[in-house]
Write a protein that holds these residues in place. Structure first.
Motif, PDB file in Angstrom:
ATOM      1  N   GLY A   1       0.817  -1.317   0.078  1.00 27.76           N
ATOM      2  CA  GLY A   1       0.212  -0.128  -0.073  1.00 27.76           C
ATOM      3  C   GLY A   1       0.856   1.142  -0.120  1.00 27.76           C
ATOM      4  O   GLY A   1       1.955   1.294  -0.570  1.00 27.76           O
ATOM      5  N   THR A   2       0.426   2.164   0.581  1.00 30.22           N
ATOM      6  CA  THR A   2       0.979   3.542   0.845  1.00 30.22           C
ATOM      7  C   THR A   2       1.408   3.942   1.995  1.00 30.22           C
ATOM      8  O   THR A   2       0.580   3.811   3.019  1.00 30.22           O
ATOM      9  N   LYS A   3       2.668   4.385   2.385  1.00 29.91           N
ATOM     10  CA  LYS A   3       3.055   5.114   3.588  1.00 29.91           C
ATOM     11  C   LYS A   3       3.193   6.292   3.518  1.00 29.91           C
ATOM     12  O   LYS A   3       3.650   7.057   2.712  1.00 29.91           O
ATOM     13  N   ILE A   4       2.447   7.249   4.086  1.00 32.62           N
ATOM     14  CA  ILE A   4       2.381   8.345   4.588  1.00 32.62           C
ATOM     15  C   ILE A   4       3.505   9.143   5.527  1.00 32.62           C
ATOM     16  O   ILE A   4       3.690   8.604   6.408  1.00 32.62           O
ATOM     17  N   LEU A   5       4.219  10.007   4.836  1.00 35.31           N
ATOM     18  CA  LEU A   5       5.400  10.521   5.853  1.00 35.31           C
ATOM     19  C   LEU A   5       4.954  11.985   5.913  1.00 35.31           C
ATOM     20  O   LEU A   5       4.765  12.839   4.891  1.00 35.31           O
ATOM     21  N   PHE A   6       4.972  12.439   7.140  1.00 39.00           N
ATOM     22  CA  PHE A   6       4.906  13.893   7.277  1.00 39.00           C
ATOM     23  C   PHE A   6       6.086  14.580   7.642  1.00 39.00           C
ATOM     24  O   PHE A   6       6.887  14.145   8.656  1.00 39.00           O
ATOM     25  N   ILE A   7       6.854  15.302   6.784  1.00 42.88           N
ATOM     26  CA  ILE A   7       7.994  15.971   6.824  1.00 42.88           C
ATOM     27  C   ILE A   7       7.904  17.571   7.701  1.00 42.88           C
ATOM     28  O   ILE A   7       7.197  18.269   7.238  1.00 42.88           O
ATOM     29  N   VAL A   8       8.448  17.365   8.916  1.00 46.60           N
ATOM     30  CA  VAL A   8       8.049  18.599   9.626  1.00 46.60           C
ATOM     31  C   VAL A   8       9.645  19.100   9.794  1.00 46.60           C
ATOM     32  O   VAL A   8      10.813  18.765   9.877  1.00 46.60           O
ATOM     33  N   LYS A   9       9.528  20.687  10.213  1.00 43.56           N
ATOM     34  CA  LYS A   9      10.792  21.302  10.449  1.00 43.56           C
ATOM     35  C   LYS A   9      10.522  22.034  11.796  1.00 43.56           C
ATOM     36  O   LYS A   9       9.496  22.862  11.879  1.00 43.56           O
ATOM     37  N   GLU A  10      11.102  21.670  12.762  1.00 43.59           N
ATOM     38  CA  GLU A  10      11.133  21.858  14.186  1.00 43.59           C
ATOM     39  C   GLU A  10      11.299  23.780  14.136  1.00 43.59           C
ATOM     40  O   GLU A  10      12.499  24.057  13.447  1.00 43.59           O
ATOM     41  N   ASN A  11      10.645  24.538  15.085  1.00 44.61           N
ATOM     42  CA  ASN A  11      11.146  25.897  15.327  1.00 44.61           C
ATOM     43  C   ASN A  11      12.389  25.693  16.094  1.00 44.61           C
ATOM     44  O   ASN A  11      12.728  24.674  16.725  1.00 44.61           O
ATOM     45  N   PRO A  12      13.228  26.709  16.207  1.00 44.22           N
ATOM     46  CA  PRO A  12      14.531  26.911  16.811  1.00 44.22           C
ATOM     47  C   PRO A  12      14.302  26.714  18.305  1.00 44.22           C
ATOM     48  O   PRO A  12      13.208  27.063  18.909  1.00 44.22           O
ATOM     49  N   GLN A  13      15.162  26.259  18.991  1.00 44.80           N
ATOM     50  CA  GLN A  13      15.236  26.165  20.513  1.00 44.80           C
ATOM     51  C   GLN A  13      15.583  27.775  20.958  1.00 44.80           C
ATOM     52  O   GLN A  13      16.375  28.535  20.454  1.00 44.80           O
ATOM     53  N   VAL A  14      14.804  28.263  21.756  1.00 42.99           N
ATOM     54  CA  VAL A  14      14.959  29.438  22.412  1.00 42.99           C
ATOM     55  C   VAL A  14      16.038  29.660  23.317  1.00 42.99           C
ATOM     56  O   VAL A  14      16.114  28.980  24.490  1.00 42.99           O
ATOM     57  N   LYS A  15      17.088  30.515  23.016  1.00 40.55           N
ATOM     58  CA  LYS A  15      18.237  30.678  23.963  1.00 40.55           C
ATOM     59  C   LYS A  15      18.445  32.078  24.648  1.00 40.55           C
ATOM     60  O   LYS A  15      19.149  31.895  25.504  1.00 40.55           O
ATOM     61  N   ASN A  16      17.435  33.046  24.118  1.00 40.79           N
ATOM     62  CA  ASN A  16      17.583  34.321  24.731  1.00 40.79           C
ATOM     63  C   ASN A  16      16.339  34.802  24.310  1.00 40.79           C
ATOM     64  O   ASN A  16      15.821  34.849  23.373  1.00 40.79           O
ATOM     65  N   ILE A  17      15.798  35.745  25.520  1.00 39.00           N
ATOM     66  CA  ILE A  17      14.507  36.580  25.098  1.00 39.00           C
ATOM     67  C   ILE A  17      14.864  37.849  25.477  1.00 39.00           C
ATOM     68  O   ILE A  17      15.472  38.347  26.449  1.00 39.00           O
ATOM     69  N   ILE A  18      14.853  38.653  24.434  1.00 38.69           N
ATOM     70  CA  ILE A  18      14.933  40.203  24.297  1.00 38.69           C
ATOM     71  C   ILE A  18      13.535  40.990  24.339  1.00 38.69           C
ATOM     72  O   ILE A  18      12.828  40.931  23.284  1.00 38.69           O
ATOM     73  N   ILE A  19      13.536  41.752  25.546  1.00 44.36           N
ATOM     74  CA  ILE A  19      12.263  42.886  25.185  1.00 44.36           C
ATOM     75  C   ILE A  19      12.717  44.169  24.788  1.00 44.36           C
ATOM     76  O   ILE A  19      13.706  44.613  25.436  1.00 44.36           O
ATOM     77  N   GLU A  20      12.397  44.730  23.823  1.00 40.23           N
ATOM     78  CA  GLU A  20      12.650  46.118  23.440  1.00 40.23           C
ATOM     79  C   GLU A  20      11.671  46.939  23.588  1.00 40.23           C
ATOM     80  O   GLU A  20      10.529  46.933  23.417  1.00 40.23           O
ATOM     81  N   ALA A  21      11.883  48.373  23.957  1.00 39.70           N
ATOM     82  CA  ALA A  21      11.473  49.537  23.947  1.00 39.70           C
ATOM     83  C   ALA A  21      10.357  49.710  25.202  1.00 39.70           C
ATOM     84  O   ALA A  21       9.592  50.488  25.051  1.00 39.70           O
ATOM     85  N   ASN A  22      10.591  48.633  26.118  1.00 40.10           N
ATOM     86  CA  ASN A  22       9.882  49.034  27.333  1.00 40.10           C
ATOM     87  C   ASN A  22      10.330  49.845  28.362  1.00 40.10           C
ATOM     88  O   ASN A  22      11.491  49.772  28.649  1.00 40.10           O
ATOM     89  N   THR A  23       9.586  50.896  28.856  1.00 42.04           N
ATOM     90  CA  THR A  23      10.145  51.744  29.785  1.00 42.04           C
ATOM     91  C   THR A  23       9.140  51.721  31.170  1.00 42.04           C
ATOM     92  O   THR A  23       9.436  52.091  32.301  1.00 42.04           O
TER      93      THR A  23
END
Length: 230
Positions: free
Chosen positions: A90-112
Motif C-alpha cells: 500500500g502507501t506509507k504517508i510521511l509527514f515531513i516537519v521542520k521544528e522551530n528553533p530552540q529559544v536561547k535568549n529572550i529580548i524585550i525592546e522599547a519597554n519603559t
C-alpha cells in the motif's frame, strides 16, 4: 486509454505528481503506514496523536490537509509537508516537519513602564525549549492585557522576531508615548490653569487612569478659576 485514465485518477487521489523510474513500486491508495520525519525534539507520538488519517483507510486529500493543519496547530513547527512511499502493498504517508528553533535568549525592546525581568516573568515561553507559536501568541496577549489592565491602553507588542542562528526571540513593545499636548476651546481659562493640573506630560506613556484624574482636576480648577473671575 483506460489504463492512462486510471493512472491519472490515482495521481489525483494521492495529490502528488509521481515521477516513477522503470521497476518502481506503484503506490496504492490504501494507507499501510504513517510516520514522521524531521522531528528532533518533539516525539513522533505527540505529532501522530493529532493526525486524523489512520492505517487501513483510503488516502483522502481533504483529510491530509486537515492533518497538516493539526500538526501546525501544535505550534512547534515552521513547516509541515507530506510525501508518500510504497510500503507493504500500500502507501506509507510521511509527514515531513521542520521544528522551530530552540529559544536561547529572550529580548524585550522599547519597554519603559515595566522592567524586562518583570515582563519575562509573565511569559510561558522558556529559554532552553523549542519555540511554540501557540505559547508565544498567548504570551503576547498576556503582555498586552497586563498593560491595558493598568491603564496603558495604547501599549502592545508591535513586532516579534526570531533568529534561528542565535536562538534569540525578540519582542518589541510600543507603549504609546505622548509627543505633545495641545489645548483648544479654553477661551475663558488661561492655559497655565489647565496645564498645572496635568500629571500627564510629553514624553510619558499615555495612561488612561492618570488622564481621567487629570480631567477631574482640570474641571475643578476651571470652576474655581471662573468663580474667582466673578
Amino acid at each position: 486509454m483506460k489504463k492512462t485514465s486510471c493512472l491519472i485518477l490515482a495521481f489525483c487521489l494521492l495529490g502528488v505528481i509521481l515521477a516513477r523510474p522503470a521497476g518502481a513500486v506503484e503506490l496504492n491508495a490504501a494507507v499501510t503506514a504513517i510516520t514522521v520525519k524531521g522531528n528532533k525534539v518533539i516525539p513522533e507520538r505527540e505529532i501522530l496523536d493529532v493526525v486524523f488519517t489512520r492505517v487501513g483507510e483510503t488516502i483522502l486529500q481533504e483529510k491530509l490537509n486537515s492533518d497538516v493543519k493539526a500538526i501546525y496547530a501544535l505550534g512547534y513547527f515552521a513547516d509541515v509537508a507530506t510525501t508518500f512511499e510504497g510500503y507493504a502493498g500500500g502507501t506509507k504517508i510521511l509527514f515531513i516537519v521542520k521544528e522551530n528553533p530552540q529559544v536561547k535568549n529572550i529580548i524585550i525592546e522599547a519597554n519603559t513602564v515595566y522592567p524586562t525581568a518583570e515582563i519575562t516573568g509573565w511569559l510561558s515561553t522558556e529559554v532552553g525549549r523549542i519555540l511554540n507559536f501557540q505559547t508565544l501568541q498567548s504570551d503576547i496577549e498576556k503582555i498586552n492585557d497586563h498593560y491595558k489592565a493598568n491603564g496603558y491602553v495604547l501599549a502592545r507588542v508591535a513586532n516579534v522576531d526570531t533568529d534561528e542562528k542565535t536562538g534569540t526571540l525578540r519582542l518589541k513593545i510600543i507603549e504609546g508615548i505622548i509627543e505633545s499636548i495641545a489645548l483648544e476651546g479654553n477661551d475663558q481659562t488661561q492655559d497655565y490653569v489647565i496645564l498645572r493640573e496635568l500629571r500627564t506630560k510629553p514624553g510619558s506613556v499615555l495612561n488612561q487612569d492618570r488622564l481621567k484624574g487629570d480631567l477631574r482636576r482640570i474641571f475643578a480648577a476651571i470652576v474655581v478659576d471662573r468663580d474667582g473671575q466673578k
